[in-house]
Design a protein around this motif. Structure first.
Motif, PDB file in Angstrom:
ATOM      1  N   PRO A  66       0.858  -1.254   0.083  1.00 15.13           N
ATOM      2  CA  PRO A  66      -0.024   0.109  -0.047  1.00 15.13           C
ATOM      3  C   PRO A  66       0.839   1.217   0.065  1.00 15.13           C
ATOM      4  N   VAL A  67       0.299   2.097  -0.733  1.00 18.97           N
ATOM      5  CA  VAL A  67       0.855   3.539  -0.711  1.00 18.97           C
ATOM      6  C   VAL A  67      -0.206   4.555  -0.030  1.00 18.97           C
ATOM      7  N   ILE A  68       0.233   4.981   1.237  1.00 16.91           N
ATOM      8  CA  ILE A  68      -0.691   5.828   1.887  1.00 16.91           C
ATOM      9  C   ILE A  68      -1.037   7.034   1.217  1.00 16.91           C
TER      10      ILE A  68
ATOM     11  N   PHE B 271       4.370  -0.542   4.200  1.00 21.02           N
ATOM     12  CA  PHE B 271       3.624   0.407   3.443  1.00 21.02           C
ATOM     13  C   PHE B 271       4.489   1.520   2.965  1.00 21.02           C
ATOM     14  N   ILE B 272       4.182   2.276   2.295  1.00 23.88           N
ATOM     15  CA  ILE B 272       4.857   3.329   1.538  1.00 23.88           C
ATOM     16  C   ILE B 272       4.172   4.741   1.982  1.00 23.88           C
ATOM     17  N   GLY B 273       4.830   5.779   2.403  1.00 24.04           N
ATOM     18  CA  GLY B 273       4.179   6.924   2.540  1.00 24.04           C
ATOM     19  C   GLY B 273       4.198   7.971   1.531  1.00 24.04           C
ATOM     20  N   PHE B 274       3.480   9.238   1.790  1.00 28.37           N
ATOM     21  CA  PHE B 274       3.249  10.066   0.579  1.00 28.37           C
ATOM     22  C   PHE B 274       3.139  11.306   1.023  1.00 28.37           C
ATOM     23  N   GLU B 275       4.072  12.366   0.459  1.00 31.07           N
ATOM     24  CA  GLU B 275       3.913  13.738   0.687  1.00 31.07           C
ATOM     25  C   GLU B 275       3.473  14.091  -0.700  1.00 31.07           C
TER      26      GLU B 275
ATOM     27  N   ALA C  62      -0.813   8.825  13.559  1.00 32.35           N
ATOM     28  CA  ALA C  62      -1.686   8.095  12.788  1.00 32.35           C
ATOM     29  C   ALA C  62      -0.940   7.072  11.917  1.00 32.35           C
ATOM     30  N   TYR C  63       0.165   7.492  11.550  1.00 34.14           N
ATOM     31  CA  TYR C  63       1.048   6.467  10.685  1.00 34.14           C
ATOM     32  C   TYR C  63       1.417   5.329  11.543  1.00 34.14           C
ATOM     33  N   GLN C  64       1.674   5.647  12.682  1.00 31.36           N
ATOM     34  CA  GLN C  64       1.978   4.327  13.731  1.00 31.36           C
ATOM     35  C   GLN C  64       0.870   3.419  14.031  1.00 31.36           C
ATOM     36  N   GLN C  65      -0.456   4.301  14.071  1.00 30.05           N
ATOM     37  CA  GLN C  65      -1.546   3.418  14.189  1.00 30.05           C
ATOM     38  C   GLN C  65      -2.075   2.390  12.883  1.00 30.05           C
ATOM     39  N   LEU C  66      -1.659   3.052  11.849  1.00 28.44           N
ATOM     40  CA  LEU C  66      -1.755   2.144  10.674  1.00 28.44           C
ATOM     41  C   LEU C  66      -0.655   1.193  10.821  1.00 28.44           C
ATOM     42  N   ALA C  67       0.384   1.487  11.096  1.00 26.73           N
ATOM     43  CA  ALA C  67       1.576   0.538  11.086  1.00 26.73           C
ATOM     44  C   ALA C  67       1.429  -0.527  12.101  1.00 26.73           C
ATOM     45  N   ALA C  68       0.740  -0.487  13.207  1.00 25.82           N
ATOM     46  CA  ALA C  68       0.464  -1.799  14.127  1.00 25.82           C
ATOM     47  C   ALA C  68      -0.248  -2.657  13.531  1.00 25.82           C
TER      48      ALA C  68
ATOM     49  N   LEU D 180       9.876   8.407   8.964  1.00 26.81           N
ATOM     50  CA  LEU D 180      10.783   7.706   8.736  1.00 26.81           C
ATOM     51  C   LEU D 180      11.282   6.562   9.803  1.00 26.81           C
ATOM     52  N   ARG D 181      11.163   6.876  10.988  1.00 26.78           N
ATOM     53  CA  ARG D 181      11.418   6.029  11.992  1.00 26.78           C
ATOM     54  C   ARG D 181      10.323   4.730  12.266  1.00 26.78           C
ATOM     55  N   ILE D 182       9.333   4.753  11.529  1.00 27.86           N
ATOM     56  CA  ILE D 182       8.258   3.792  11.567  1.00 27.86           C
ATOM     57  C   ILE D 182       8.756   2.362  10.899  1.00 27.86           C
ATOM     58  N   PRO D 183       9.097   1.434  11.342  1.00 27.07           N
ATOM     59  CA  PRO D 183       9.799   0.251  10.893  1.00 27.07           C
ATOM     60  C   PRO D 183       8.998  -0.057   9.603  1.00 27.07           C
ATOM     61  N   GLN D 184       7.576  -0.288   9.773  1.00 25.99           N
ATOM     62  CA  GLN D 184       6.680  -0.886   8.473  1.00 25.99           C
ATOM     63  C   GLN D 184       6.642   0.166   7.485  1.00 25.99           C
TER      64      GLN D 184
END
Length: 326
Positions: free
Chosen positions: A120-122, A150-154, A139-145, A175-179
């Motif tokens: 997934p690309v968020i 996944f891939i982030g997106f700006e 919020a990203y940490q909540q998804l990572a759990a 960046l520090r979220i392993p997932q």
């Protein structure tokens, strides 16, 4: 928190580096307004055959204009075509200004992608981006759990009103979220991307900075990989360009220049109309039956076709001349 000083881009140059290319797939349409499935499937297969990873249900695929049922049909067809080869797909949650972050809706889209073998690309949303930085990271940490990767997106607001380019502290938190294995950066500016590369190299070297800067596709020279809409015009030529860079072949520069001219033209204001430019260009290449776009997507004038034809001919001249030298 890591402090970032003014970046000297010359220190970031990474010659002879193998580039990871992810190419957003244009969703083509026929005159009736229906999806042109044969052209879509051929383009997914063509992109993978070139050595690029297909990305479906992205901005290039009009994901913000598609319902969940059609998104899932696209995922199913992509999985069937690729037969286990990797792909990525946008996890999009549509909302309105003032909306709250919707983790369950995101997780549902992420699960739909992951169950079919994709990453997934968020996609951003008002509910995600209009929070303070620490809450965005949470919020990203909540998804990572509840996700393996996944891939982030700006995303610049030039392309989407709900987009945002994060401050570096927020970016470092992501960046520090392993997932979170990487993030697409689409500010359309070099300096913030250089800053992200410096931060990445200091904090987490395995993290992928995927440039989404269609006005500076040479960001791969500095350590970025890419997830681009422009590459859907010519995945074959992008793959060739990447091969030249890895080999230290000077032919990289002229081919990159020709591709960049195409990017400047296709992504001029209004930038979202680049999808019609892509449809026009793919029709010129014989890869789609029409230059139709989604009916709710902005269009380009018919006069663009002759400019695109000339740009395509110039790229082919470069490709042919260099092939004859081998």
């Amino acid at each position: 928190m890591t402090e970032i000083s003014t970046v000297n881009p010359l220190t970031l140059l990474r010659p002879r580096r193998k580039v990871e290319g992810i190419s957003a797939i244009l969703l083509p349409f026929v005159a009736s307004g229906e999806v042109d499935w044969p052209s879509f499937e051929a383009h997914v297969e063509r992109t993978a055959r070139c050595g690029l990873t297909p990305a479906v249900n992205m901005d290039t695929g009009y994901v913000h204009l598609l319902d969940a049922e059609l998104q899932d049909r696209i995922l199913d067809r992509t999985r069937a075509i690729l037969g286990g080869l990797p792909f990525v797909a946008g996890a999009f949650v549509g909302d309105q200004p003032g909306a709250a972050f919707q983790p369950d809706a995101y997780l549902a889209r992420m699960d739909a992608i992951a169950r079919r073998g994709g990453t997934p690309v968020i996609f951003q949303s008002y509910g995600l981006t209009r929070q303070p930085g620490p809450e965005i990271v949470a919020a990203y940490q909540q998804l990572a759990a509840k996700s393996d990767r996944f891939i982030g997106f700006e995303l610049t607001t030039d392309l989407a009103p709900f987009g945002a380019v994060y401050d570096l502290a927020t970016y470092e938190g992501m960046l520090r979220i392993p997932q979170c294995i990487g993030a697409k950066h689409s500010s359309f500016h070099r300096e913030p991307e250089w800053e992200r590369l410096v931060l990445r190299d200091r904090v987490r070297p395995d993290f992928r900075v995927y440039t989404g800067n269609d006005f500076a596709i040479d960001m791969i020279m500095y350590g970025s990989d890419y997830l681009l809409g422009l590459s859907t015009f010519a995945p074959d030529l992008f793959a060739l360009r990447d091969t030249y860079w890895e080999a230290g072949d000077p032919r990289f520069y002229e081919l990159n220049d020709q591709l960049q001219y195409l990017g400047y033209f296709a992504f001029r204001a209004p930038s979202p109309a680049y999808k019609h430019s892509a449809a026009q260009f793919l029709q010129l290449r014989g890869w789609t039956s029409t230059s139709q776009t989604h009916p709710r997507s902005p269009s380009r004038p018919d006069s663009d076709v002759e400019v695109l034809r000339e740009l395509g001919q110039r790229m082919r001249v470069v490709e042919s001349r260099e092939a004859n030298r081998e």
